[in-house]
Scaffold this active site. Sequence first.
Site, PDB file in Angstrom:
ATOM      1  N   SER A 145     -12.462 -27.478 -27.024  1.00 19.24           N
ATOM      2  CA  SER A 145     -13.688 -26.757 -27.081  1.00 19.24           C
ATOM      3  C   SER A 145     -14.676 -27.739 -26.066  1.00 19.24           C
ATOM      4  O   SER A 145     -14.573 -28.965 -25.914  1.00 19.24           O
ATOM      5  CB  SER A 145     -14.331 -27.145 -28.524  1.00 19.24           C
ATOM      6  OG  SER A 145     -15.665 -26.411 -28.665  1.00 19.24           O
ATOM      7  N   TYR A 200     -16.428 -32.420 -35.414  1.00 15.17           N
ATOM      8  CA  TYR A 200     -15.567 -31.523 -34.825  1.00 15.17           C
ATOM      9  C   TYR A 200     -15.363 -31.924 -33.445  1.00 15.17           C
ATOM     10  O   TYR A 200     -14.371 -31.766 -32.875  1.00 15.17           O
ATOM     11  CB  TYR A 200     -16.242 -30.043 -35.028  1.00 15.17           C
ATOM     12  CG  TYR A 200     -15.687 -28.932 -34.228  1.00 15.17           C
ATOM     13  CD1 TYR A 200     -14.472 -28.403 -34.418  1.00 15.17           C
ATOM     14  CD2 TYR A 200     -16.458 -28.620 -32.848  1.00 15.17           C
ATOM     15  CE1 TYR A 200     -14.034 -27.333 -33.654  1.00 15.17           C
ATOM     16  CE2 TYR A 200     -15.981 -27.800 -32.165  1.00 15.17           C
ATOM     17  CZ  TYR A 200     -14.727 -26.975 -32.557  1.00 15.17           C
ATOM     18  OH  TYR A 200     -14.199 -25.771 -31.508  1.00 15.17           O
TER      19      TYR A 200
END
Length: 274
Positions: free
Chosen positions: A158, A169
Site C-alpha cells: 500500500s 497499518y
Amino acid sequence: MTGAPYAGQFLTPGRFAGKVAVVTGSAQGIGQKVAERIGAEGGAVVLVDRSELVHDVARDITRAAEAAGGSAAAVTADLETWAGAEQAVEAALTAHGRVDVLVNNVGGTIWARPYEEYDEEKIEQEIRRSLFPTLWSCRAALPAMLKQGAGTIVNVSSVATRGMHRVPYAAAKGGVNALTRSLAMEVAGRGIRVVATAPGGTEAPPRRVARGPEAESAVEKAWYQVIVDQTVESSFAKRYGTLDEQAAPIVFLASDEASYVTGSVLPVAGGDLG
C-alpha cells in the site's frame, strides 16, 4: 484513446496457460478481480479467503475460465495463522502438484484514527491482519517453489506506508515492502521472483465481508474522512483507482512477461509514491 480509467477490456489469452496461481483474499475486491483475470487468461486459480463467499466466487470464475482453458477452486482458511497458510498451499499442491504464482492480497485498514487513539489490542490486530498473512503465505509456498526451481510471489502492499490515521497499518505494509525486497534478494538465484504493488485508494463495491466495525460517532467519521481526503490529494490524478486498474499490474507482475522484475514495489496510486 480517452482519459477514462482502465475498465478491464484487455486480456492476454493463454498468458497463464499451464500455471497454477494461489490468490489470497479473493472473495471480493482486488483479489477477486485478479483471480478472474488469471482464470480468463488460462490459469488454474486457487482462491483463498476466510469467508465462505469465496466458493461462490470460484464457481462464477470457473464458467469463464473453462472457456479459456483455465479453472478455479476455492479454499477457506484463516491466513492470519501459520496453520491456515499451510492448509491453503497444501490444497493447491494436492489438486495441482505445484504452485507457480502466489498473490498475497489479504490485508486492509481496520480502524481509522490518530495513533494515540489506538489501544494495544487494535494495534496488534492491525499488524496481524496486514502483515502476517503475507509472511505466513510466503513461507508456506516457498518450499514447493524452491523444489520446482521456479515461482513468482506478488505481494499487495500500500502507498499508505505514508498516510494519515492508520499508523499500525502503515507499519504492517512497510513490513510487506521489506519482506518483498529481502526475500527477493534471498531467492533470486534459485529461480523465484518476489515483487509487490502498492495500491492507492481504490473504488470498489460495498464489502460483503467487513474488515472491522463501521465508524459510528461523528469523531470516528471525521477521522476516516481525513484518510479519504489525504488519499485523493496525494494522488496526481486526484481520484481513487478502479479494481481493474489495480488488478492489471498485479497480473502483469505475476506473468512471465515480468521475468526481469524482482525486489520491486510498484506504486499504483495515480502518482502517489507513498
